[in-house]
Design an enzyme around this catalytic site. Structure first.
Site, PDB file in Angstrom:
ATOM      1  N   GLN A 155      -8.221   7.909 -36.753  1.00 28.02           N
ATOM      2  CA  GLN A 155      -7.015   7.289 -36.193  1.00 28.02           C
ATOM      3  C   GLN A 155      -6.983   7.389 -34.662  1.00 28.02           C
ATOM      4  O   GLN A 155      -6.523   6.476 -33.985  1.00 28.02           O
ATOM      5  CB  GLN A 155      -5.763   7.936 -36.789  1.00 28.02           C
TER       6      GLN A 155
ATOM      7  N   GLU B 169     -10.141  -8.156  -2.633  1.00 30.85           N
ATOM      8  CA  GLU B 169      -9.126  -9.229  -2.624  1.00 30.85           C
ATOM      9  C   GLU B 169      -7.703  -8.658  -2.638  1.00 30.85           C
ATOM     10  O   GLU B 169      -6.811  -9.166  -3.306  1.00 30.85           O
ATOM     11  CB  GLU B 169      -9.363 -10.235  -3.760  1.00 30.85           C
TER      12      GLU B 169
HETATM   13  N1  CAA Z   1       1.459 -17.401   1.956  1.00 33.45           N
HETATM   14  C1  CAA Z   1       1.788 -18.033   3.096  1.00 33.45           C
HETATM   15  N2  CAA Z   1       2.094 -17.369   4.248  1.00 33.45           N
HETATM   16  C2  CAA Z   1       2.025 -16.027   4.222  1.00 33.45           C
HETATM   17  C3  CAA Z   1       1.686 -15.299   3.049  1.00 33.45           C
HETATM   18  C4  CAA Z   1       1.402 -16.050   1.887  1.00 33.45           C
HETATM   19  N3  CAA Z   1       1.055 -15.443   0.734  1.00 33.45           N
HETATM   20  N4  CAA Z   1       1.692 -13.979   3.338  1.00 33.45           N
HETATM   21  C5  CAA Z   1       2.055 -13.859   4.642  1.00 33.45           C
HETATM   22  N5  CAA Z   1       2.238 -15.097   5.165  1.00 33.45           N
HETATM   23  C6  CAA Z   1       2.649 -15.425   6.528  1.00 33.45           C
HETATM   24  C7  CAA Z   1       4.003 -14.826   6.861  1.00 33.45           C
HETATM   25  O1  CAA Z   1       5.050 -15.681   6.471  1.00 33.45           O
HETATM   26  C8  CAA Z   1       3.914 -14.682   8.360  1.00 33.45           C
HETATM   27  O2  CAA Z   1       4.130 -15.951   8.942  1.00 33.45           O
HETATM   28  P1  CAA Z   1       5.056 -16.124  10.276  1.00 33.45           P
HETATM   29  O3  CAA Z   1       4.139 -15.794  11.395  1.00 33.45           O
HETATM   30  O4  CAA Z   1       5.501 -17.525  10.249  1.00 33.45           O
HETATM   31  O5  CAA Z   1       6.176 -15.151  10.131  1.00 33.45           O
HETATM   32  C9  CAA Z   1       2.458 -14.332   8.583  1.00 33.45           C
HETATM   33  O6  CAA Z   1       1.740 -14.815   7.447  1.00 33.45           O
HETATM   34  C10 CAA Z   1       2.237 -12.849   8.739  1.00 33.45           C
HETATM   35  O7  CAA Z   1       2.756 -12.247   7.583  1.00 33.45           O
HETATM   36  P2  CAA Z   1       2.996 -10.685   7.452  1.00 33.45           P
HETATM   37  O8  CAA Z   1       3.644 -10.170   8.716  1.00 33.45           O
HETATM   38  O9  CAA Z   1       3.634 -10.398   6.152  1.00 33.45           O
HETATM   39  O10 CAA Z   1       1.473 -10.150   7.463  1.00 33.45           O
HETATM   40  P3  CAA Z   1       0.933  -8.682   7.458  1.00 33.45           P
HETATM   41  O11 CAA Z   1       0.047  -8.524   8.621  1.00 33.45           O
HETATM   42  O12 CAA Z   1       2.031  -7.692   7.250  1.00 33.45           O
HETATM   43  O13 CAA Z   1      -0.039  -8.687   6.143  1.00 33.45           O
HETATM   44  C11 CAA Z   1      -0.618  -8.444   3.830  1.00 33.45           C
HETATM   45  C12 CAA Z   1       0.395  -8.945   4.857  1.00 33.45           C
HETATM   46  C13 CAA Z   1      -0.090  -8.986   2.490  1.00 33.45           C
HETATM   47  C14 CAA Z   1      -0.723  -6.927   3.750  1.00 33.45           C
HETATM   48  C15 CAA Z   1      -2.002  -9.058   4.152  1.00 33.45           C
HETATM   49  O14 CAA Z   1      -2.568  -8.484   5.290  1.00 33.45           O
HETATM   50  C16 CAA Z   1      -2.985  -8.914   2.998  1.00 33.45           C
HETATM   51  O15 CAA Z   1      -2.987  -9.722   2.071  1.00 33.45           O
HETATM   52  N6  CAA Z   1      -3.853  -7.890   3.056  1.00 33.45           N
HETATM   53  C17 CAA Z   1      -4.910  -7.761   2.054  1.00 33.45           C
HETATM   54  C18 CAA Z   1      -6.178  -8.341   2.609  1.00 33.45           C
HETATM   55  C19 CAA Z   1      -7.093  -8.826   1.544  1.00 33.45           C
HETATM   56  O16 CAA Z   1      -6.711  -9.217   0.446  1.00 33.45           O
HETATM   57  N7  CAA Z   1      -8.363  -8.834   1.862  1.00 33.45           N
HETATM   58  C20 CAA Z   1      -9.358  -9.351   0.950  1.00 33.45           C
HETATM   59  C21 CAA Z   1     -10.545  -9.845   1.672  1.00 33.45           C
HETATM   60  S1  CAA Z   1     -11.456 -11.004   0.732  1.00 33.45           S
HETATM   61  C22 CAA Z   1     -12.321 -10.103  -0.412  1.00 33.45           C
HETATM   62  O17 CAA Z   1     -12.145  -8.955  -0.636  1.00 33.45           O
HETATM   63  C23 CAA Z   1     -13.247 -10.941  -1.206  1.00 33.45           C
HETATM   64  C24 CAA Z   1     -14.488 -10.384  -1.731  1.00 33.45           C
HETATM   65  O18 CAA Z   1     -15.267  -9.706  -1.110  1.00 33.45           O
HETATM   66  C25 CAA Z   1     -14.867 -10.813  -3.077  1.00 33.45           C
END
Ligand code: CAA
Length: 414
Positions: free
Chosen positions: A307, A392
């Protein structure tokens, strides 16, 4: 009068074995209402994964070898074009079609799956924001798998804090000069085409980044070392180095200053694919654990009669199916033309990757000592799972993003 179920432990074990067999072989699969084309894509990928990937996955992992042979098969069977519109040589599907391919590849080998998926990550920005000329120039080759692409955002100082990138793109006559180093780029060195995010106006913060298409072989663009990784070893992860690399202004994607926003939107679109990678991995681990538990005899019975093992398998099956439902649902929502899906996309990635880590851990527990050895696939699956919680967007950053969206929403009473 119907006969009560015989709860004799041997009989019960058989019933449970039968149930898990049917579940894992798909006879009791939930109906996800895939189109005929999507069913064909899924079935074709499963065949390729089982016939072509399975025999070589351990060797690819051991040698840390990029799976070019498999990429060629995926190209010959048109699978690189599943999400690309027909007018550019693709099959005209969307994010769900891409997820199905990634899931099925990852069920057998996540290193192969991410090599395939990273090309889509490198293509989405072009697809969504590219000019007609850019699309006509690059998409047909990508759809046919003649060229792999890659996406370059991350830098040593910009992981979760994506807007802290330092790579610059300085305006010059007719183009931009790129300088900087990108880190941990999937498909780095193997891909022919790179979407690179660089600062065109440092002082504007996130509003000062732009996106560029950079071809392999462009003078001033070279590759740094290939990383040695815990898992997904068939995939290539390298540094990209830009030293006075001149890129023509026709290669800017979208508007100047929109690079960060386009990247955020891209990641919203790509994260279900990452969820599909984790989902396939978890499915593969579940199936391996069920098969092993049926065969492994201890105390005179297959361990699936215990189980304690049954409860673990049941939880694993529930979590895998829940991950599938969430990944497919958000992928379908994106394909239906939804505009804002940041929160849901993050949920799919977080839930599926936490599931992959938990299911591979529990699968290894069911295998016991042999699961820890390289002779069995669980050891590789366990190593491959960890990265899905990291790249990501780490699951912590994404939970923060989900909470941020929740805070913006009005309460039910408002
Ligand atoms: N859609 C549209 N616009 C967005 C958004 C979204 N999902 N998220 C933020 N924005 C916009 C905001 O509205 C803002 O716009 P304004 O200048 O008009 O105000 C601008 O972007 C800045 O937004 P934030 O101040 O919220 O941004 P931040 O610097 O605080 O970062 C975060 C936000 C979500 C932490 C972001 O940095 C993030 O996603 N970090 C994770 C990074 C990531 O995923 N990296 C992966 C790399 S790729 C990879 O890994 C692939 C691989 O190897 C396979």
């Amino acid at each position: 009068m119907s006969r009560p179920i015989n709860l004799d432990s041997k009989y019960l074990a058989l019933l449970i074995m039968n149930y898990f067999l049917k579940c894992t072989r798909g006879r009791y699969a939930l109906e996800y209402f895939l189109t005929e084309q999507q069913k064909e894509i899924k079935a074709l990928t499963r065949t390729i994964a089982e016939e072509k990937v399975l025999p070589v996955r351990a060797e690819l992992d051991e040698k840390e070898e990029f799976p070019w042979e498999i990429m060629k098969i995926l190209a010959d069977t048109d699978l690189f074009g599943v999400y690309i519109p027909g007018e550019y040589g693709g099959l005209g599907g969307g994010v769900l079609d891409l997820c199905l391919v990634v899931e099925e590849l990852s069920r057998v080998c996540s290193g192969v799956a991410v090599s395939y998926a990273a090309s889509a990550l490198g293509t989405f920005t072009l697809l969504e924001y590219g000019t007609e000329e850019q699309k006509r120039k690059y998409l047909p080759d990508i759809a046919l798998g003649k060229r792999l692409s890659a996406f370059a955002l991350t830098e040593a100082t910009a992981g979760s804090d994506a807007s802290a990138i330092k790579t610059t793109a300085t305006r010059t006559g007719g183009g931009y000069i790129l300088n900087g180093t990108k880190q941990f780029i999937t498909n780095g060195g193997e891909a022919e085409l790179y979407t690179v995010i660089a600062l065109t106006a440092k002082e504007k913060g996130p509003r000062g980044a732009s996106a560029f298409l950079v071809e392999k072989g462009t003078p001033g663009f070279s590759f740094g070392r290939k990383e040695k990784k815990l898992g997904i070893r068939a995939s290539a992860t390298r540094e990209l180095v830009f030293e006075d690399c001149l890129v023509s202004e026709e290669n800017m994607i979208g508007r100047d200053g929109m690079g960060f926003i386009m990247t955020m939107r891209l990641l919203d679109r790509s994260r279900p694919g990452l969820g599909a990678q984790a989902l396939g991995l978890a499915q593969g681990a579940l199936e391996a654990a069920v098969d092993y538990a049926r065969k492994r005899i201890q105390f005179g019975h297959p361990i699936i009669a215990q189980q304690a093992v049954q409860l673990m398998l049941a939880d694993m099956a529930i979590e895998v199916e829940a991950a599938r439902a969430l990944v497919y649902a958000i992928a379908r929502t994106i394909d239906s033309g939804a505009k804002n899906f940041t929160q849901e996309s993050a949920m799919a990635k977080v839930f599926a990757s936490d599931t992959a880590m938990k299911v591979t851990t529990d699968a290894m527990q069911i295998f016991g000592g042999v699961g820890y050895m390289r002779d069995y696939p669980i050891e590789k699956m366990f190593r491959d799972a960890k990265i899905t919680q990291i790249y990501e967007g780490t699951n912590q950053v994404l939970r923060t993003a989900i909470a941020f969206e929740l805070r913006k929403k009005k309460g039910m009473q408002d």
